[in-house]
Design a protein around this motif. Sequence first.
Motif, PDB file in Angstrom:
ATOM      1  N   ARG A   1       0.833  -1.204   0.000  1.00 32.07           N
ATOM      2  CA  ARG A   1       0.000   0.000   0.000  1.00 32.07           C
ATOM      3  C   ARG A   1       0.869   1.256   0.000  1.00 32.07           C
ATOM      4  O   ARG A   1       0.605   2.210  -0.729  1.00 32.07           O
ATOM      5  CB  ARG A   1      -0.940  -0.026   1.220  1.00 32.07           C
ATOM      6  N   GLU A   2       1.942   1.224   0.793  1.00 36.28           N
ATOM      7  CA  GLU A   2       2.848   2.383   0.870  1.00 36.28           C
ATOM      8  C   GLU A   2       3.503   2.683  -0.474  1.00 36.28           C
ATOM      9  O   GLU A   2       3.827   3.824  -0.765  1.00 36.28           O
ATOM     10  CB  GLU A   2       4.009   2.065   1.834  1.00 36.28           C
ATOM     11  N   LYS A   3       3.753   1.616  -1.245  1.00 35.15           N
ATOM     12  CA  LYS A   3       4.543   1.801  -2.463  1.00 35.15           C
ATOM     13  C   LYS A   3       3.696   2.065  -3.701  1.00 35.15           C
ATOM     14  O   LYS A   3       4.236   2.275  -4.782  1.00 35.15           O
ATOM     15  CB  LYS A   3       5.391   0.550  -2.711  1.00 35.15           C
ATOM     16  N   VAL A   4       2.379   2.028  -3.555  1.00 31.79           N
ATOM     17  CA  VAL A   4       1.518   2.175  -4.739  1.00 31.79           C
ATOM     18  C   VAL A   4       1.605   3.581  -5.323  1.00 31.79           C
ATOM     19  O   VAL A   4       1.447   4.572  -4.620  1.00 31.79           O
ATOM     20  CB  VAL A   4       0.052   1.835  -4.395  1.00 31.79           C
ATOM     21  N   LEU A   5       1.917   3.640  -6.612  1.00 26.58           N
ATOM     22  CA  LEU A   5       1.955   4.934  -7.301  1.00 26.58           C
ATOM     23  C   LEU A   5       0.773   5.072  -8.259  1.00 26.58           C
ATOM     24  O   LEU A   5       0.418   6.171  -8.676  1.00 26.58           O
ATOM     25  CB  LEU A   5       3.251   5.058  -8.114  1.00 26.58           C
ATOM     26  N   ARG A   6       0.215   3.907  -8.651  1.00 28.77           N
ATOM     27  CA  ARG A   6      -0.881   3.912  -9.615  1.00 28.77           C
ATOM     28  C   ARG A   6      -1.963   2.971  -9.085  1.00 28.77           C
ATOM     29  O   ARG A   6      -2.014   1.804  -9.455  1.00 28.77           O
ATOM     30  CB  ARG A   6      -0.363   3.430 -10.965  1.00 28.77           C
ATOM     31  N   PRO A   7      -2.794   3.463  -8.178  1.00 28.70           N
ATOM     32  CA  PRO A   7      -3.787   2.578  -7.556  1.00 28.70           C
ATOM     33  C   PRO A   7      -4.702   1.942  -8.599  1.00 28.70           C
ATOM     34  O   PRO A   7      -5.118   2.613  -9.546  1.00 28.70           O
ATOM     35  CB  PRO A   7      -4.569   3.492  -6.620  1.00 28.70           C
ATOM     36  N   LEU A   8      -4.999   0.658  -8.406  1.00 26.66           N
ATOM     37  CA  LEU A   8      -5.797  -0.084  -9.395  1.00 26.66           C
ATOM     38  C   LEU A   8      -7.286   0.173  -9.164  1.00 26.66           C
ATOM     39  O   LEU A   8      -8.093  -0.757  -9.090  1.00 26.66           O
ATOM     40  CB  LEU A   8      -5.506  -1.582  -9.300  1.00 26.66           C
ATOM     41  N   GLU A   9      -7.636   1.431  -9.038  1.00 26.03           N
ATOM     42  CA  GLU A   9      -9.010   1.785  -8.685  1.00 26.03           C
ATOM     43  C   GLU A   9     -10.019   1.347  -9.728  1.00 26.03           C
ATOM     44  O   GLU A   9      -9.802   1.508 -10.927  1.00 26.03           O
ATOM     45  CB  GLU A   9      -9.117   3.292  -8.454  1.00 26.03           C
ATOM     46  N   GLY A  10     -11.098   0.761  -9.251  1.00 25.40           N
ATOM     47  CA  GLY A  10     -12.182   0.379 -10.144  1.00 25.40           C
ATOM     48  C   GLY A  10     -11.963  -0.936 -10.864  1.00 25.40           C
ATOM     49  O   GLY A  10     -12.809  -1.363 -11.633  1.00 25.40           O
ATOM     50  N   LEU A  11     -10.835  -1.597 -10.621  1.00 23.05           N
ATOM     51  CA  LEU A  11     -10.569  -2.872 -11.291  1.00 23.05           C
ATOM     52  C   LEU A  11     -11.093  -4.013 -10.422  1.00 23.05           C
ATOM     53  O   LEU A  11     -10.611  -4.235  -9.313  1.00 23.05           O
ATOM     54  CB  LEU A  11      -9.062  -3.022 -11.528  1.00 23.05           C
ATOM     55  N   ARG A  12     -12.098  -4.697 -10.965  1.00 21.34           N
ATOM     56  CA  ARG A  12     -12.688  -5.802 -10.188  1.00 21.34           C
ATOM     57  C   ARG A  12     -12.015  -7.119 -10.600  1.00 21.34           C
ATOM     58  O   ARG A  12     -12.101  -7.527 -11.745  1.00 21.34           O
ATOM     59  CB  ARG A  12     -14.198  -5.865 -10.425  1.00 21.34           C
ATOM     60  N   VAL A  13     -11.334  -7.740  -9.635  1.00 17.35           N
ATOM     61  CA  VAL A  13     -10.491  -8.892  -9.954  1.00 17.35           C
ATOM     62  C   VAL A  13     -11.014 -10.183  -9.318  1.00 17.35           C
ATOM     63  O   VAL A  13     -11.478 -10.171  -8.180  1.00 17.35           O
ATOM     64  CB  VAL A  13      -9.034  -8.655  -9.477  1.00 17.35           C
ATOM     65  N   ALA A  14     -10.961 -11.273 -10.080  1.00 14.82           N
ATOM     66  CA  ALA A  14     -11.263 -12.597  -9.530  1.00 14.82           C
ATOM     67  C   ALA A  14      -9.930 -13.289  -9.269  1.00 14.82           C
ATOM     68  O   ALA A  14      -9.248 -13.707 -10.197  1.00 14.82           O
ATOM     69  CB  ALA A  14     -12.097 -13.412 -10.504  1.00 14.82           C
TER      70      ALA A  14
END
Lengths: 297, 190
Positions: free
Chosen positions: A132-145
């Motif tokens: 979480r600390e290292k995220v620069l490009r959050p995968l917002e809105g991506l629904r993953v199985a």
Amino acid sequence: MKLAYYPGCSLSSTGIEFGMSAPVLAKALGLELWEIPEWNCCGSSSAHVTDHNLALALPARNLAIAEEAGLDVVVPCAACYARLKAAEAAVRSSRRTKEEIEKIIDRKYEAKITVRSLLDIIYTEIGPAKIREKVLRPLEGLRVAAYYGCLLVRPPKVAQFEDPENPVSMDRLLSAAGAEPVDWGYKTECCGGGHPTISPEFGLKILKPIYEEARYAGADCFVTACPMCFTNLDMRQKEVGKQHGTVYNLPVFYITELLGLALGFEARELGINRHLVNALPLLKHKGLLHPVKGGRE
Amino acid sequence: MERVNLSRELLHAPEVSRELKEHYGIDITRCYQCGKCSAGCPVSFAMDYMPRQIIRLLQLGMKEQALRSKTIWLCAFCDTCSTRCPREVDIHGVMEILRLEAKARGYITHKHNNIFHGIFLQLVKRLGRVHEGGLIVLFNFLSLQPFKDVLYGLPLFLKGKLHILPELVRDRGEVKKIFKRARSEGGVSK
């Protein structure tokens, strides 16, 4: 953290995306990978269903080389992981087996080192908080199985880091990266392994409910940590869809690709442009292809 | 059909039960046929005997029938059965042992499966690693279906997922020796 790295055969061919993204992500997470020199194939299912000694000896040779270097082994491929881990367990549990195997490989191997899957290392040693600390490009809105398949979680006596029925490591790592894991019932269903290739007449039937369930759960894509699962899911989607008069269009990702993307690496250096079910339109649609401020080297 | 008294059969534990217990630590007499293994099996729909039926055949000493089944060649070795077994019977292990014995006796009920794994191991023996492109081409030819999956060839090649030349382990002699020694150690023993 320095680890001996066993990529396995698929990671330079059908699993090339995994082969590209795993070292990139590992480096960004501070893992130093030492590729086992002159590693050989673990024998996969073929040795396992043909010859018991061979199935233990082929992985054991690699482990013996790592043991000489005094390093624990990290394995990205779930299938290789299962074979290497089985050899470790067999040698640890019986003196006789240890002696037999040492004779066959003509090397010393005492199972003093431990085999771990790359997913286990990322989840247990690095952890979602660090991601979480290292995220620069959050995968917002991506629904993953999150699709674990068999060999990362079973048999539970061997693969001990996860629950065999309801594993959560990929879900939690992906949440930390900003994605939305869906709740679905086929997390640990087998993809059929070699069957879709060897016997498509029934092998493809094993895949259909997996596509169906993921779609039903509202997932945009699959995430795996196994080249066999990846290839089966990615390569056969069109064919299975055609058989059933429907279109499945769910890109499949390796966990290392998505975490790499979240950490700011470009799709191309992670191999995301190489999938058969084109993953780029989905990522573009979700706004996940834009260069990251500051960027990555 | 012949009537079988199950409790008497189990009491006198046919040889195969004793063998499995002594050599492999698997106690098939514990199985009470709940069917959980078969319910979870991803390949059961294609099998001639459900996994639980294979165990039942063995409980009754009908090993020959189990060895000639399709089931043992269709098992995907995903371990769902053993993981879920409430009686801790290693069904996956039983499948593996039967499969090895069936092969040794020449009972091959799924030829393609046998061809595939045979080619795979030949490649490992010769190259030290698996060359996936070579594996698929050889498999298609030897299983007499040269055009199977042919449409995937070009896309996979263009994506850098199939290579024409194999990657080799430099000292292949060592891997070859492992094959030789593993076989001479008896091969199918556990």
